[in-house]
Write an enzyme that holds these catalytic residues in place. Structure first.
Site, PDB file in Angstrom:
ATOM      1  N   SER A 134      36.157  45.955  30.035  1.00  0.00           N
ATOM      2  CA  SER A 134      36.778  45.677  31.326  1.00  0.00           C
ATOM      3  C   SER A 134      38.222  45.184  31.146  1.00  0.00           C
ATOM      4  O   SER A 134      39.025  45.860  30.509  1.00  0.00           O
ATOM      5  CB  SER A 134      35.917  44.668  32.103  1.00  0.00           C
ATOM      6  OG  SER A 134      36.308  44.591  33.446  1.00  0.00           O
ATOM      7  N   ASP A 187      30.060  53.268  37.960  1.00  0.00           N
ATOM      8  CA  ASP A 187      30.928  52.082  37.986  1.00  0.00           C
ATOM      9  C   ASP A 187      31.620  51.991  39.341  1.00  0.00           C
ATOM     10  O   ASP A 187      32.429  52.850  39.691  1.00  0.00           O
ATOM     11  CB  ASP A 187      31.969  52.188  36.863  1.00  0.00           C
ATOM     12  CG  ASP A 187      32.739  50.889  36.647  1.00  0.00           C
ATOM     13  OD1 ASP A 187      32.922  50.124  37.618  1.00  0.00           O
ATOM     14  OD2 ASP A 187      33.176  50.650  35.511  1.00  0.00           O
ATOM     15  N   HIS A 215      29.397  48.966  36.052  1.00  0.00           N
ATOM     16  CA  HIS A 215      30.470  48.337  35.273  1.00  0.00           C
ATOM     17  C   HIS A 215      29.894  47.540  34.107  1.00  0.00           C
ATOM     18  O   HIS A 215      30.637  46.949  33.335  1.00  0.00           O
ATOM     19  CB  HIS A 215      31.283  47.410  36.193  1.00  0.00           C
ATOM     20  CG  HIS A 215      32.622  47.020  35.660  1.00  0.00           C
ATOM     21  ND1 HIS A 215      33.647  47.914  35.490  1.00  0.00           N
ATOM     22  CD2 HIS A 215      33.116  45.816  35.264  1.00  0.00           C
ATOM     23  CE1 HIS A 215      34.713  47.288  35.015  1.00  0.00           C
ATOM     24  NE2 HIS A 215      34.408  46.014  34.858  1.00  0.00           N
TER      25      HIS A 215
END
Length: 299
Positions: free
Chosen positions: A111, A237, A265
């Site tokens: 991320s 995601d 995610h």
């Protein structure tokens, strides 16, 4: 100079970097190739689950996870006033390697930490054997925004002094980030969050400071990364839809993309049987130990 100041009873270590303390934990044999796991915004090292770390370590890897500043047992700053910039977090990653006497590592960033991976890959290529970007993005203009309704599923920030409310908030946020994945396990997530909140020095800082820091430094280009790179992205995601992962793959010379079917995610446990072998193959190939695998999901 980075040093291990002392060991905690649960196997974690506190590493001193100048005026910063970082909490670190390792798995496996230090003589094996090192895999450094770096997590994203507001996420302590617990989000790289211990079972996952142990599974990677069983692939003849020395796995390192750590709490970024303002998470877990690492140094925290006053809420809303982080005393660091993004490049400082990249230097922290190098400091962790120094403290463990690791010269070069396979770097896995998730991320927001993709930006840390970018800094390491471009500015410190001598410390990076390979790179893996999980649920990340180039951040370039024109990529799709978060999925419709995603923001509505993320609850309002809680009162940091109300531990139960904080736990509920983080669990609900994790569910939203999962993209309604069939693999989301709310019971397991709640247990993880409860452990995480209980061990965090300052939860108010954790909830705010990574979003308040300065993303500093000269312009860096993913195209300047030279290390062998694997991009891993969930097809569900909601925060960074799949085209973000595809753009990252296209931006890095020679990069490959592994799409995790059914993942949001996050990196759900049922898909570790896909992710871990791919990571082991990728890191082995980067060392010249074996040829790249023929997994048709990696393109």
């Amino acid at each position: 100079m980075a040093i291990v100041t002392h060991y905690l009873s649960n196997g974690e270590k506190l590493v001193k970097l100048s005026d910063v303390e970082l909490c670190v934990e390792t798995f496996g044999d230090p003589a094996k190739p090192a895999v450094l796991l770096v997590d994203g915004a507001a996420a302590s090292m617990l989000w790289w689950e211990a079972d996952l770390c142990e599974r990677i370590a069983r692939g003849d890897r020395f796995v390192i996870r750590y709490d970024n500043r303002d998470t877990g047992r690492s140094t925290c700053y006053p809420p809303g006033r982080p005393g660091y910039e993004f490049t400082d977090l990249a230097e922290d990653a190098l400091g962790v390697l120094d403290a463990l006497e690791v010269e070069r590592a396979h770097v896995v960033c998730r991320s927001m930490a993709g930006g840390i991976g970018l800094i390491l890959g471009v500015d410190h290529p001598d410390r990076v054997v390979s790179q893996t970007f999980v649920s990340s993005s180039t951040g370039e203009d024109g990529l799709p925004p978060p999925s419709k309704g995603f923001a509505d599923n993320v609850p309002a920030a809680p009162d940091p002094s109300d531990r139960a409310a904080v736990v509920d908030f983080v669990v609900a946020s994790a569910k939203a980030y999962s993209g309604d994945s069939p693999f989301f396990d709310e019971t397991a997530t709640r247990a993880l969050v409860e452990r995480d909140v209980a061990r965090t020095r300052d939860i108010a800082s954790t909830l705010t400071n990574h979003y308040a820091m300065d993303f500093d430094g000269a312009a860096r280009d993913f195209g300047d990364i030279t290390a062998p790179t694997l991009v891993v992205h969930g097809n569900r995601d909601p925060a960074l839809p799949l085209p973000h992962g595809q753009a990252l793959r296209d931006a890095i010379p020679g990069a490959k993309l592994l799409v995790l079917e059914g993942a949001g995610h996050d990196l759900p446990r049922p898909l570790w049987d896909v992710f871990v072998p791919a990571l082991i193959r990728h890191t082995a190939s980067a060392c010249g130990a074996v040829p790249p695998g023929a997994d048709e999901r990696i393109r």
